[in-house]
Design a protein around this motif. Structure first.
Motif, PDB file in Angstrom:
ATOM      1  N   TYR A  52      45.420  40.976  40.886  1.00  0.00           N
ATOM      2  CA  TYR A  52      45.970  39.964  41.798  1.00  0.00           C
ATOM      3  C   TYR A  52      46.228  38.638  41.091  1.00  0.00           C
ATOM      4  O   TYR A  52      47.144  37.910  41.474  1.00  0.00           O
ATOM      5  CB  TYR A  52      45.093  39.830  43.048  1.00  0.00           C
ATOM      6  CG  TYR A  52      45.081  41.151  43.767  1.00  0.00           C
ATOM      7  CD1 TYR A  52      46.250  41.639  44.353  1.00  0.00           C
ATOM      8  CD2 TYR A  52      43.958  41.964  43.775  1.00  0.00           C
ATOM      9  CE1 TYR A  52      46.283  42.886  44.946  1.00  0.00           C
ATOM     10  CE2 TYR A  52      43.981  43.210  44.369  1.00  0.00           C
ATOM     11  CZ  TYR A  52      45.150  43.670  44.958  1.00  0.00           C
ATOM     12  OH  TYR A  52      45.195  44.915  45.535  1.00  0.00           O
ATOM     13  N   ALA A  53      45.481  38.358  40.047  1.00  0.00           N
ATOM     14  CA  ALA A  53      45.774  37.174  39.229  1.00  0.00           C
ATOM     15  C   ALA A  53      47.151  37.336  38.584  1.00  0.00           C
ATOM     16  O   ALA A  53      47.977  36.413  38.614  1.00  0.00           O
ATOM     17  CB  ALA A  53      44.702  36.969  38.163  1.00  0.00           C
ATOM     18  N   GLY A  54      47.410  38.495  38.046  1.00  0.00           N
ATOM     19  CA  GLY A  54      48.703  38.748  37.424  1.00  0.00           C
ATOM     20  C   GLY A  54      49.854  38.724  38.420  1.00  0.00           C
ATOM     21  O   GLY A  54      50.902  38.125  38.163  1.00  0.00           O
ATOM     22  N   LEU A  55      49.658  39.360  39.565  1.00  0.00           N
ATOM     23  CA  LEU A  55      50.717  39.385  40.579  1.00  0.00           C
ATOM     24  C   LEU A  55      51.018  37.982  41.110  1.00  0.00           C
ATOM     25  O   LEU A  55      52.183  37.621  41.308  1.00  0.00           O
ATOM     26  CB  LEU A  55      50.322  40.316  41.732  1.00  0.00           C
ATOM     27  CG  LEU A  55      50.302  41.809  41.388  1.00  0.00           C
ATOM     28  CD1 LEU A  55      49.735  42.611  42.559  1.00  0.00           C
ATOM     29  CD2 LEU A  55      51.681  42.304  40.989  1.00  0.00           C
ATOM     30  N   ASN A  56      49.973  37.199  41.327  1.00  0.00           N
ATOM     31  CA  ASN A  56      50.193  35.839  41.828  1.00  0.00           C
ATOM     32  C   ASN A  56      50.777  34.925  40.757  1.00  0.00           C
ATOM     33  O   ASN A  56      51.507  33.988  41.071  1.00  0.00           O
ATOM     34  CB  ASN A  56      48.914  35.283  42.449  1.00  0.00           C
ATOM     35  CG  ASN A  56      48.710  35.828  43.845  1.00  0.00           C
ATOM     36  OD1 ASN A  56      49.248  35.299  44.794  1.00  0.00           O
ATOM     37  ND2 ASN A  56      47.957  36.916  43.959  1.00  0.00           N
ATOM     38  N   LEU A 101      41.423  41.687  50.241  1.00  0.00           N
ATOM     39  CA  LEU A 101      41.681  40.243  50.189  1.00  0.00           C
ATOM     40  C   LEU A 101      42.854  39.926  49.268  1.00  0.00           C
ATOM     41  O   LEU A 101      43.741  39.146  49.615  1.00  0.00           O
ATOM     42  CB  LEU A 101      40.433  39.491  49.739  1.00  0.00           C
ATOM     43  CG  LEU A 101      39.269  39.479  50.727  1.00  0.00           C
ATOM     44  CD1 LEU A 101      38.010  38.944  50.048  1.00  0.00           C
ATOM     45  CD2 LEU A 101      39.612  38.657  51.952  1.00  0.00           C
ATOM     46  N   GLY A 102      42.852  40.511  48.088  1.00  0.00           N
ATOM     47  CA  GLY A 102      43.896  40.231  47.105  1.00  0.00           C
ATOM     48  C   GLY A 102      45.274  40.677  47.566  1.00  0.00           C
ATOM     49  O   GLY A 102      46.257  39.942  47.420  1.00  0.00           O
ATOM     50  N   ALA A 103      45.350  41.869  48.148  1.00  0.00           N
ATOM     51  CA  ALA A 103      46.648  42.378  48.605  1.00  0.00           C
ATOM     52  C   ALA A 103      47.189  41.557  49.771  1.00  0.00           C
ATOM     53  O   ALA A 103      48.363  41.182  49.786  1.00  0.00           O
ATOM     54  CB  ALA A 103      46.522  43.850  48.992  1.00  0.00           C
ATOM     55  N   ALA A 104      46.338  41.270  50.746  1.00  0.00           N
ATOM     56  CA  ALA A 104      46.789  40.481  51.898  1.00  0.00           C
ATOM     57  C   ALA A 104      47.222  39.084  51.460  1.00  0.00           C
ATOM     58  O   ALA A 104      48.255  38.567  51.915  1.00  0.00           O
ATOM     59  CB  ALA A 104      45.682  40.404  52.952  1.00  0.00           C
ATOM     60  N   PHE A 105      46.454  38.478  50.570  1.00  0.00           N
ATOM     61  CA  PHE A 105      46.805  37.147  50.074  1.00  0.00           C
ATOM     62  C   PHE A 105      48.139  37.186  49.328  1.00  0.00           C
ATOM     63  O   PHE A 105      49.006  36.332  49.533  1.00  0.00           O
ATOM     64  CB  PHE A 105      45.697  36.613  49.152  1.00  0.00           C
ATOM     65  CG  PHE A 105      45.965  35.238  48.625  1.00  0.00           C
ATOM     66  CD1 PHE A 105      45.734  34.121  49.408  1.00  0.00           C
ATOM     67  CD2 PHE A 105      46.448  35.051  47.330  1.00  0.00           C
ATOM     68  CE1 PHE A 105      45.987  32.836  48.925  1.00  0.00           C
ATOM     69  CE2 PHE A 105      46.703  33.779  46.842  1.00  0.00           C
ATOM     70  CZ  PHE A 105      46.468  32.673  47.646  1.00  0.00           C
ATOM     71  N   THR A 106      48.328  38.194  48.482  1.00  0.00           N
ATOM     72  CA  THR A 106      49.544  38.315  47.687  1.00  0.00           C
ATOM     73  C   THR A 106      50.764  38.546  48.569  1.00  0.00           C
ATOM     74  O   THR A 106      51.829  37.951  48.339  1.00  0.00           O
ATOM     75  CB  THR A 106      49.392  39.427  46.635  1.00  0.00           C
ATOM     76  OG1 THR A 106      48.264  39.114  45.810  1.00  0.00           O
ATOM     77  CG2 THR A 106      50.624  39.559  45.766  1.00  0.00           C
ATOM     78  N   VAL A 107      50.625  39.368  49.593  1.00  0.00           N
ATOM     79  CA  VAL A 107      51.725  39.562  50.541  1.00  0.00           C
ATOM     80  C   VAL A 107      52.037  38.235  51.238  1.00  0.00           C
ATOM     81  O   VAL A 107      53.200  37.845  51.380  1.00  0.00           O
ATOM     82  CB  VAL A 107      51.391  40.665  51.570  1.00  0.00           C
ATOM     83  CG1 VAL A 107      52.375  40.664  52.738  1.00  0.00           C
ATOM     84  CG2 VAL A 107      51.366  42.029  50.894  1.00  0.00           C
ATOM     85  N   GLY A 108      50.998  37.525  51.648  1.00  0.00           N
ATOM     86  CA  GLY A 108      51.182  36.226  52.287  1.00  0.00           C
ATOM     87  C   GLY A 108      51.895  35.244  51.389  1.00  0.00           C
ATOM     88  O   GLY A 108      52.827  34.541  51.805  1.00  0.00           O
ATOM     89  N   THR A 149      53.811  33.789  58.854  1.00  0.00           N
ATOM     90  CA  THR A 149      53.028  34.959  58.448  1.00  0.00           C
ATOM     91  C   THR A 149      52.411  34.737  57.073  1.00  0.00           C
ATOM     92  O   THR A 149      51.237  35.060  56.850  1.00  0.00           O
ATOM     93  CB  THR A 149      53.912  36.229  58.446  1.00  0.00           C
ATOM     94  OG1 THR A 149      54.489  36.389  59.739  1.00  0.00           O
ATOM     95  CG2 THR A 149      53.101  37.459  58.086  1.00  0.00           C
ATOM     96  N   GLY A 150      53.187  34.178  56.161  1.00  0.00           N
ATOM     97  CA  GLY A 150      52.673  33.896  54.822  1.00  0.00           C
ATOM     98  C   GLY A 150      51.517  32.918  54.859  1.00  0.00           C
ATOM     99  O   GLY A 150      50.489  33.120  54.210  1.00  0.00           O
ATOM    100  N   THR A 201      42.796  35.002  54.438  1.00  0.00           N
ATOM    101  CA  THR A 201      42.132  35.613  53.289  1.00  0.00           C
ATOM    102  C   THR A 201      41.355  34.576  52.471  1.00  0.00           C
ATOM    103  O   THR A 201      40.286  34.886  51.947  1.00  0.00           O
ATOM    104  CB  THR A 201      43.134  36.361  52.391  1.00  0.00           C
ATOM    105  OG1 THR A 201      44.202  35.479  52.039  1.00  0.00           O
ATOM    106  CG2 THR A 201      43.694  37.571  53.097  1.00  0.00           C
ATOM    107  N   LEU A 202      41.886  33.369  52.367  1.00  0.00           N
ATOM    108  CA  LEU A 202      41.170  32.310  51.664  1.00  0.00           C
ATOM    109  C   LEU A 202      39.846  32.012  52.376  1.00  0.00           C
ATOM    110  O   LEU A 202      38.801  31.872  51.736  1.00  0.00           O
ATOM    111  CB  LEU A 202      42.035  31.051  51.588  1.00  0.00           C
ATOM    112  CG  LEU A 202      41.860  30.255  50.318  1.00  0.00           C
ATOM    113  CD1 LEU A 202      42.978  30.599  49.350  1.00  0.00           C
ATOM    114  CD2 LEU A 202      41.899  28.790  50.607  1.00  0.00           C
ATOM    115  N   GLY A 203      39.891  31.948  53.691  1.00  0.00           N
ATOM    116  CA  GLY A 203      38.673  31.716  54.466  1.00  0.00           C
ATOM    117  C   GLY A 203      37.677  32.849  54.331  1.00  0.00           C
ATOM    118  O   GLY A 203      36.469  32.623  54.143  1.00  0.00           O
ATOM    119  N   ALA A 204      38.163  34.084  54.409  1.00  0.00           N
ATOM    120  CA  ALA A 204      37.278  35.243  54.279  1.00  0.00           C
ATOM    121  C   ALA A 204      36.647  35.306  52.886  1.00  0.00           C
ATOM    122  O   ALA A 204      35.448  35.567  52.747  1.00  0.00           O
ATOM    123  CB  ALA A 204      38.047  36.531  54.569  1.00  0.00           C
TER     124      ALA A 204
END
Length: 134
Positions: free
Chosen positions: A12-16, A83-90, A110-111, A118-121
Motif C-alpha cells: 500500500y505504500a507503493g500503490l499510494n 485498511l490499506g485497500a479501502a484507503f487506497t481506493v478512497g 466517497t474518497g 480507514t485513517l480513524g480505524a
C-alpha cells in the motif's frame, strides 16, 4: 514481526506513492498547459489540482506510518489489507475527482469518506495495540 503484514503495508505504500506521482504529474501538466510556474496563476483547474495533491500529501504519509506500525505491532495481515485497500481506493477516487477540471461530487465524497474511516480505524487499532503492549 509478521513479514506478511509488513509486506502488505509495503504494497500500500507503493500503490499510494503511485497516486502521489499521478497527482504530481497532473499538476505539472496543468501548470504547463496554462504556463504557470509558481502559485495557481488564477487558474481554477490548477487550483483544484493543487488542492487534490496537497490533500494527498496531508493524508497518505500518516496512513502509511500507521500501517507500518500496525504491522510491526502484530496486526493481522487481513487487517492491513482491509485498511490499506479501502484507503487506497478512497485516495484514488479523491485524486480522480481533483485531477479533472470537472468531476462527479460522489468521487470526492466517497474518497474522503473511505480515507477518513480507514485513517480513524488504523489510528484506534495502533493506539489499542500500543497500549496493550506497554
Amino acid at each position: 514481526m509478521n513479514q506478511s503484514a509488513l509486506a502488505a503495508a509495503g504494497l500500500y505504500a507503493g500503490l499510494n506513492a503511485l497516486i502521489l506521482l499521478w497527482l504530481t504529474m497532473a499538476t505539472a501538466l496543468v501548470r504547463r498547459r496554462h504556463m504557470v510556474v509558481i502559485g495557481d496563476g488564477g487558474v481554477a483547474h490548477l487550483r483544484r489540482t493543487m488542492r487534490g495533491h496537497a490533500n494527498a500529501i496531508e493524508n497518505i504519509p500518516v496512513m502509511l506510518v500507521l500501517l507500518g506500525f500496525a504491522a510491526a505491532l502484530g496486526a493481522p495481515v487481513l487487517a492491513i489489507h482491509l485498511l490499506g485497500a479501502a484507503f487506497t481506493v478512497g485516495r484514488t477516487l479523491h485524486a480522480w475527482h481533483f485531477s479533472h477540471a470537472e468531476a462527479a461530487q460522489w468521487q470526492r465524497a466517497t474518497g474522503f469518506g473511505l480515507s477518513v474511516l480507514t485513517l480513524g480505524a488504523a489510528t484506534l487499532g495502533v493506539l489499542g495495540h500500543a497500549l496493550l503492549l506497554l
